[in-house]
Design an enzyme around this catalytic site. Structure first.
Site, PDB file in Angstrom:
ATOM      1  N   GLY A  50       4.171  -6.042   6.303  1.00  0.00           N
ATOM      2  CA  GLY A  50       3.436  -7.318   7.719  1.00  0.00           C
ATOM      3  C   GLY A  50       1.762  -8.000   7.941  1.00  0.00           C
TER       4      GLY A  50
ATOM      5  N   GLY B  37       7.343   1.531   5.506  1.00  0.00           N
ATOM      6  CA  GLY B  37       5.416   1.595   5.136  1.00  0.00           C
ATOM      7  C   GLY B  37       4.617   1.444   4.096  1.00  0.00           C
TER       8      GLY B  37
ATOM      9  N   MET C  33      10.905  -5.019   4.877  1.00  0.00           N
ATOM     10  CA  MET C  33      10.087  -4.816   6.240  1.00  0.00           C
ATOM     11  C   MET C  33      10.978  -2.771   7.056  1.00  0.00           C
ATOM     12  SD  MET C  33      11.262  -8.407   7.852  1.00  0.00           S
ATOM     13  CE  MET C  33      10.837  -7.974   9.185  1.00  0.00           C
ATOM     14  N   GLY C  34       9.523  -2.515   7.362  1.00  0.00           N
ATOM     15  CA  GLY C  34       9.831  -1.502   8.092  1.00  0.00           C
ATOM     16  C   GLY C  34       9.481   0.123   6.762  1.00  0.00           C
TER      17      GLY C  34
ATOM     18  N   ASP D  33      -2.841  -0.942  10.606  1.00  0.00           N
ATOM     19  CA  ASP D  33      -3.312  -1.132   9.046  1.00  0.00           C
ATOM     20  C   ASP D  33      -3.905  -2.596   8.216  1.00  0.00           C
ATOM     21  OD1 ASP D  33      -2.055   1.178   8.641  1.00  0.00           O
ATOM     22  OD2 ASP D  33      -0.262   0.799   8.150  1.00  0.00           O
TER      23      ASP D  33
ATOM     24  N   LYS E 134       1.410  -1.293  -0.394  1.00  0.00           N
ATOM     25  CA  LYS E 134       0.237  -0.147  -0.392  1.00  0.00           C
ATOM     26  C   LYS E 134       1.198   1.260   0.115  1.00  0.00           C
ATOM     27  CE  LYS E 134       0.844   0.754   4.681  1.00  0.00           C
ATOM     28  NZ  LYS E 134       1.144   2.492   4.822  1.00  0.00           N
TER      29      LYS E 134
END
Length: 285
Positions: free
Chosen positions: A102, A98, A95-96, A136, A11
């Site tokens: 996950g 934004g 990962m991380g 989210d 996203k």
């Protein structure tokens, strides 16, 4: 029953406004989610025994902290079929970054196992379960481009024009907790008016993340040479919008090392939802 393979889409937050901080510590926000045609890949294989196995790109994540496992475990009380599942993850999203990797993985697991385990839960019920896993997760469960308000749980479908996006990850892992607890984070953006326009929006996290992570600042400045650039969510991925895949590809080919990136069109409806519908149709033939 056949195995089921779904794409857990990325996203982008086309904007992110923080309107205030609640007494419980959560933030009131407004953001526009658009879903991309690119993401992680999850394959679900039914098992006769009542176990949940997670394989693939999950090294270093304890099982009880793995959002895929937690999503599957949350559906256990609702299943009608006495079977387990083997889930294989191919991780394409940073990962991380934004981009919701996950959260999307967790939502895709809820959607898949609701079918494979014959839970017969509604999308609204799945979204409620998803919210216990992360703010989210519900937008991926609903699977539509949407305006999110509240803490992110109030979703209103909001069609946007389909564009091509170049998403760049500057190899920086940003802590969402650090950003949302930082004293310098703006928290007073007025709520959207009735006739708001996308060009009047911004990301309230962007200036803080640039200060905390200079590499993100460099990435945004580099992208700005080619198109308007913006941080997604709390970062560290940055994105720029293009009218064609070819235009985006020309910029991607000039990407500095060690940054990585990908190009994707956005879509109003999630690719995971479309794939699941096609799988169900094929199963009843």
């Amino acid at each position: 029953m056949k195995t089921l393979t779904l794409t857990a889409p990325a996203k982008l937050n086309l904007f992110l406004h923080i309107n205030g901080r609640r007494t419980d510590g959560y933030h009131e926000l407004e953001t526009l989610f658009t879903l991309l045609e690119y993401g992680d890949q999850l394959t679900f294989a039914p098992l006769e025994q009542d176990t949940i196995e997670i394989h693939g790109d999950v090294a270093g994540i304890p099982l009880q902290h793995n959002l895929i496992f937690r999503a599957a475990d949350a559906l256990r009380p609702y299943k009608s079929a006495a079977r387990g599942v083997r889930i294989h993850l191919t991780k394409n999203l940073p990962m991380g970054g934004g981009v919701g990797g996950g959260s999307s993985d967790a939502a895709t697991t809820l959607l898949a196992l609701n079918t494979l385990w014959q839970c017969n839960l509604s999308i609204a019920q799945l979204a409620d379960i998803g919210l216990t896993l992360g703010a989210d997760v519900p937008v991926f469960v609903h699977g539509k481009t949407a305006l999110a308000q509240g803490v992110g749980e109030k979703l209103s479908p909001y069609p946007v024009t389909e564009k091509y996006y170049l998403v760049v990850f500057p190899n920086v892992h940003v802590s969402t907790v650090e950003v949302f607890t930082h004293p310098d984070l703006p928290r007073k953006t007025p709520k959207l008016s009735a006739n708001w326009a996308l060009e009047q929006t911004h990301n309230d996290c962007q200036e803080l993340v640039k200060k905390l992570h200079p590499e993100v600042d460099k990435t945004l400045s580099w992208l700005l040479r080619y198109a308007p650039s913006r941080l997604t969510g709390t970062g560290g991925c940055c994105f720029a919008e293009f009218e064609s895949a070819q235009a985006a590809q020309r910029v991607l080919e000039q990407l500095p090392s060690p940054w990585t990136g990908f190009i994707s069109q956005n879509a109003y409806e999630s690719i995971a939802h479309r794939q699941l519908a096609a799988w169900r149709k094929d199963e009843v033939k």
